[in-house]
Design an enzyme around this catalytic site. Sequence first.
Site, short mmCIF file in Angstrom:
data_model
loop_
_atom_site.label_atom_id
_atom_site.label_comp_id
_atom_site.label_asym_id
_atom_site.label_seq_id
_atom_site.Cartn_x
_atom_site.Cartn_y
_atom_site.Cartn_z
N GLY A 50 -24.50 -31.52 22.76
CA GLY A 50 -24.83 -30.21 23.33
C GLY A 50 -24.78 -29.09 22.40
O GLY A 50 -25.20 -27.99 22.79
N CYS A 51 -24.47 -29.31 20.94
CA CYS A 51 -24.56 -28.38 20.07
C CYS A 51 -26.01 -28.80 19.16
O CYS A 51 -26.11 -29.83 18.94
CB CYS A 51 -23.27 -28.33 19.29
SG CYS A 51 -21.73 -28.43 20.21
N GLN A 52 -26.63 -27.70 18.69
CA GLN A 52 -27.59 -27.95 17.72
C GLN A 52 -27.10 -28.35 16.49
O GLN A 52 -27.51 -29.08 15.67
CB GLN A 52 -28.41 -26.69 17.82
CG GLN A 52 -29.93 -26.99 18.35
CD GLN A 52 -31.07 -26.04 17.83
OE1 GLN A 52 -30.90 -25.78 16.72
NE2 GLN A 52 -32.12 -25.95 18.51
N SER A 53 -25.93 -27.57 15.92
CA SER A 53 -25.46 -28.28 14.71
C SER A 53 -24.35 -29.22 15.17
O SER A 53 -23.72 -29.44 16.28
CB SER A 53 -24.42 -26.96 14.25
OG SER A 53 -23.77 -26.35 15.07
#
Lengths: 141, 405
Positions: A50-53
């Site tokens: 759920g994180c782009q990073s």
Amino acid sequence: MTIQESADKLVNEFSQFDDWMDKYNYLIEMGKSIPTIDEKEKVDSNLISGCQSRVWLSSEYKDGKIYFKADSDAVITKGIANLLIRVFSGHTPKEITDADTDFLDKIGLKEHLSPTRSNGLLSMIKQIKMYAYAYSLKGNS
Amino acid sequence: MSDIEKIRADFPILSVKVNGNPLVYFDNAATTQKPRQVIDAISYYYSNFNANVHRGVHKLSQQATDAFEIVRKQIATFINAQSPTEIIYTRGTTEAINLVAFSFFETFIKEGDEIIVSALDHHSNLVPWQMACARKKAVLKVIPVTIVGELDMQAFQKLLAPNTRLVAVSHVSNTLGTINPLKEIVKLAHANNTAVFVDGAQGMSHGKVDVQDIGCDFYAFSGHKMYAPMGIGCLYGKTEWLEKMNPYQYGGEMIQKVSFECTTFNELPYKFEAGTPNVADVVGLGAALKYIEHLGWEFIEKQETQLLNYLMEKLSKINGIQFIGTSKNKAAIVSFNIEGIHYFDAGTILDHMGIAVRTGSHCTQPLMDVFHIEGTIRASMAFYNTVEEIDKLIKGVEKVKQLFG
């Protein structure tokens, strides 16, 4: 310090910044002082979706309390992870599962972070709560 | 008012503020903004002649049907198809790809046949083929990309085998901006009796598309990436293929005669258009095509080339900028990274300055693997962008460097 007290302290720290840039500068500084996890713990099972990073979150259960460590390849994400660690680390599973997360709204993070980032933030909280829940089951058995 | 100011005034959203700053919109490859002519056309449709198409004898239904079919003709002319019956309305490029991946495969692909895709394509032009290949036990081959982000044409030639049935490539890479040599691909593929499908999602907005000149067998595009509404797109297919292919979905309008024993299908293009179509957005698409024609490709290409060159020049003067995709044949899409700084940190700060760029893998994860990166910062431009906006982006990048450097 209780979770609520740590959260209030953070809200107070952030309330001193009028400018978003100062807020980010502070987050960046927090990112630098994060209790980082070992390279060998940077495995997929510690990876938060759920994180782009990429964000890794690991936990340790000691004397009835949970201690969190985290790392990310993005600095702002690291700062946010550290902010959560400051509030939740070193508490019992019950304290963590019962805790409110409305301090993030008060800090103004939710409104200031982009939607994908917001999801990452929510995923991190969810993971922290999941760890606490898992350890609470372990403690009862 | 300068020409560009007049054009910008056509796009209401370009005057909104984001985080207290005037919006700088550089995410046009994800979706373009809509001129008021398009917004008004949709509103006018719903206010004046909304009705279901093809079915009614009443006036409104006829008006709606006329508008719906006029746009089909308009599209056929716009891309130089031989006939409007070669134009099938879809929700967008992805649905068009899924249609062909199903219907073409059902009719023409048998076990062991080969399909060629490319390493620079969007997941939408990869996954449907991958799944179709798995279903039919066909083999998926991949054209590699070179270091500058171009298709390796020598490798492509070698991949063409006697049982290669289809090549599916994009017109323009959504991540790198590379404009692929479609005519050459078609020439090589056709010499091998292989059909060519083109994902034109990024191809339609940057220059004139002439499907007969390209020679491709299929060409798909999305309205929303060319100033039209979301939820409407198009599949162009050569009649000879479409006639032999079976429908992809079943239901209303696509049938000719139904009994409990059997159903015969309607003629082209209706046999591929099951259910009530998205008439309002078709009308909006028609307005967008008119708008583009009014501006003219010459203006659009000139403006976008100027913006592309200016951005590349300004960015290359900043230390530590790594470009991903440096083909000479490039649309106004620029992917880059700032050395030592995560693209997501950069994107977050730029957003605060009102600058909308895209960060991440841009739905091209295999391509990221080729370049050994996780993602990029992507600035994709349209004719309504300005050099002043690029200056703001450059300032933003400098601010990011100062914060994280």
